[in-house]
Design a protein around this motif. Sequence first.
Motif, PDB file in Angstrom:
ATOM      1  N   TYR A  86       0.805  -1.217   0.000  1.00  0.00           N
ATOM      2  CA  TYR A  86       0.000   0.000   0.000  1.00  0.00           C
ATOM      3  C   TYR A  86       0.842   1.273   0.000  1.00  0.00           C
ATOM      4  O   TYR A  86       0.347   2.340   0.346  1.00  0.00           O
ATOM      5  N   ASN A  87       2.108   1.140  -0.373  1.00  0.00           N
ATOM      6  CA  ASN A  87       2.997   2.290  -0.500  1.00  0.00           C
ATOM      7  C   ASN A  87       2.975   3.147   0.771  1.00  0.00           C
ATOM      8  O   ASN A  87       2.830   4.373   0.716  1.00  0.00           O
ATOM      9  N   GLN A  88       3.129   2.471   1.902  1.00  0.00           N
ATOM     10  CA  GLN A  88       3.061   3.149   3.193  1.00  0.00           C
ATOM     11  C   GLN A  88       4.439   3.636   3.647  1.00  0.00           C
ATOM     12  O   GLN A  88       5.444   2.971   3.445  1.00  0.00           O
ATOM     13  N   ASP A  89       4.452   4.762   4.283  1.00  0.00           N
ATOM     14  CA  ASP A  89       5.661   5.233   4.963  1.00  0.00           C
ATOM     15  C   ASP A  89       5.589   4.750   6.405  1.00  0.00           C
ATOM     16  O   ASP A  89       4.781   5.244   7.189  1.00  0.00           O
ATOM     17  N   VAL A  90       6.391   3.751   6.728  1.00  0.00           N
ATOM     18  CA  VAL A  90       6.334   3.149   8.063  1.00  0.00           C
ATOM     19  C   VAL A  90       7.686   3.270   8.752  1.00  0.00           C
ATOM     20  O   VAL A  90       8.656   2.600   8.379  1.00  0.00           O
ATOM     21  N   LYS A  91       7.752   4.127   9.726  1.00  0.00           N
ATOM     22  CA  LYS A  91       8.903   4.204  10.616  1.00  0.00           C
ATOM     23  C   LYS A  91       8.350   4.099  12.029  1.00  0.00           C
ATOM     24  O   LYS A  91       7.605   4.973  12.489  1.00  0.00           O
ATOM     25  N   PHE A 169       1.989   1.157  10.847  1.00  0.00           N
ATOM     26  CA  PHE A 169       2.456  -0.221  10.730  1.00  0.00           C
ATOM     27  C   PHE A 169       1.998  -0.747   9.378  1.00  0.00           C
ATOM     28  O   PHE A 169       1.103  -0.193   8.752  1.00  0.00           O
ATOM     29  N   TRP A 170       2.620  -1.820   8.916  1.00  0.00           N
ATOM     30  CA  TRP A 170       2.315  -2.348   7.595  1.00  0.00           C
ATOM     31  C   TRP A 170       0.995  -3.104   7.592  1.00  0.00           C
ATOM     32  O   TRP A 170       0.652  -3.799   8.551  1.00  0.00           O
ATOM     33  N   LYS A 171       0.257  -2.999   6.492  1.00  0.00           N
ATOM     34  CA  LYS A 171      -0.951  -3.778   6.297  1.00  0.00           C
ATOM     35  C   LYS A 171      -0.578  -5.106   5.645  1.00  0.00           C
ATOM     36  O   LYS A 171      -0.033  -5.133   4.543  1.00  0.00           O
ATOM     37  N   ASP A 172      -0.843  -6.185   6.349  1.00  0.00           N
ATOM     38  CA  ASP A 172      -0.611  -7.510   5.787  1.00  0.00           C
ATOM     39  C   ASP A 172      -1.574  -8.473   6.456  1.00  0.00           C
ATOM     40  O   ASP A 172      -2.458  -8.062   7.207  1.00  0.00           O
TER      41      ASP A 172
END
Length: 354
Positions: A86-91, A169-172
């Motif tokens: 989902y092209n997320q910026d996750v830090k 956080f990442w979507k999975d």
Amino acid sequence: MKIKVTCAAAAVLTSLVLANVNLNNEVKADTKPVNTVTKANISNAKTAAGFFKRLSLDQSLTKKQREDAKNAYSIVMNEGKFKGFYNQDVKLTWYHPEKQLGREGDATSLANMQKALLDLDDLVKIRKQYGLNLPKVSLTATAIAMMSSNYLLNHNFDHPINHPADGPFWKDEENIATGSRQVSLYMSEKEYIDKAITNNPELKKYDLTSGTLTQAKWNRASKYWENSAIKDKIRHYLSMTNPAQNSIGAARAGNNSSIDMLQQLYNGKYRHMYPSFTIAQYKQSVNSYIANPEETNFIQAAKNSKNDSAAYKKIRLTRKAFVYNKHGKLVKKGLHIKTLKRGSLVKALKNLSV
């Protein structure tokens, strides 16, 4: 919503398939002393980061495998580079590798990496029991699973993505558990389906253990159970038995554990990211690395393992051989019996004289 599972030990677990779930069970924080690891020496640190870094630089691996390892390294170092489907910026705002990486109890410790292999063993047994293909390991998904498990060390028991106040956080597809071997807990949910079928025998058509489990059959059964009264009690079980399951990663942190999958259902088809290693290859690589983290060619162990089946011995035929099917019948091609020429190389599960 609380989900409690009773088995050998009391446990709590929850599953997320790109859906919002709210659980408020508390998990006791791990307060053990930490080890400090600097970025300057991280490539040689005895941590998951060192493992992923070494793989990312190994030119004997494919480009995709190295890219997978690079993503995993970036995740455990909290660099904020991997964006996922989902092209997320996750830090992560709550994970600090300079203080937490490789510490006792952390998912990135070599000890917990090795413990998580037991979960993969359990998954292999289930997949074989149900006649399903074995999923491949994604190092990227493994690193995300490490972060999922670590989140539970100092937060209420729930999926990180459900708490935007704690950061992104990442979507999975994610399964989390606490208290025992996670796969057995997930599979224990089948009892709810069994009870439903006992109460209404017409639901037997939605029993995943009745006949061959195809993707179409799983889709039909999953659709029914996901819209039933027990939908919140059986999602882990459905996740473990999905024939499409791939790109997985397993991790443990303290008493918490996670299995994450980088898979997405899009227009009726599953897409996967970085299904890079067979389970056998990943296990051998981890065990080899842990045995000697300073060994530069530890990856050779993985390259020597081609698949997750029992070890085959290659033999060369000394005479022409007939070909039989699994029912013991001769295989014919047209009017002619199919044969293998003398000198052909074949794989055998047992040592035979030919």
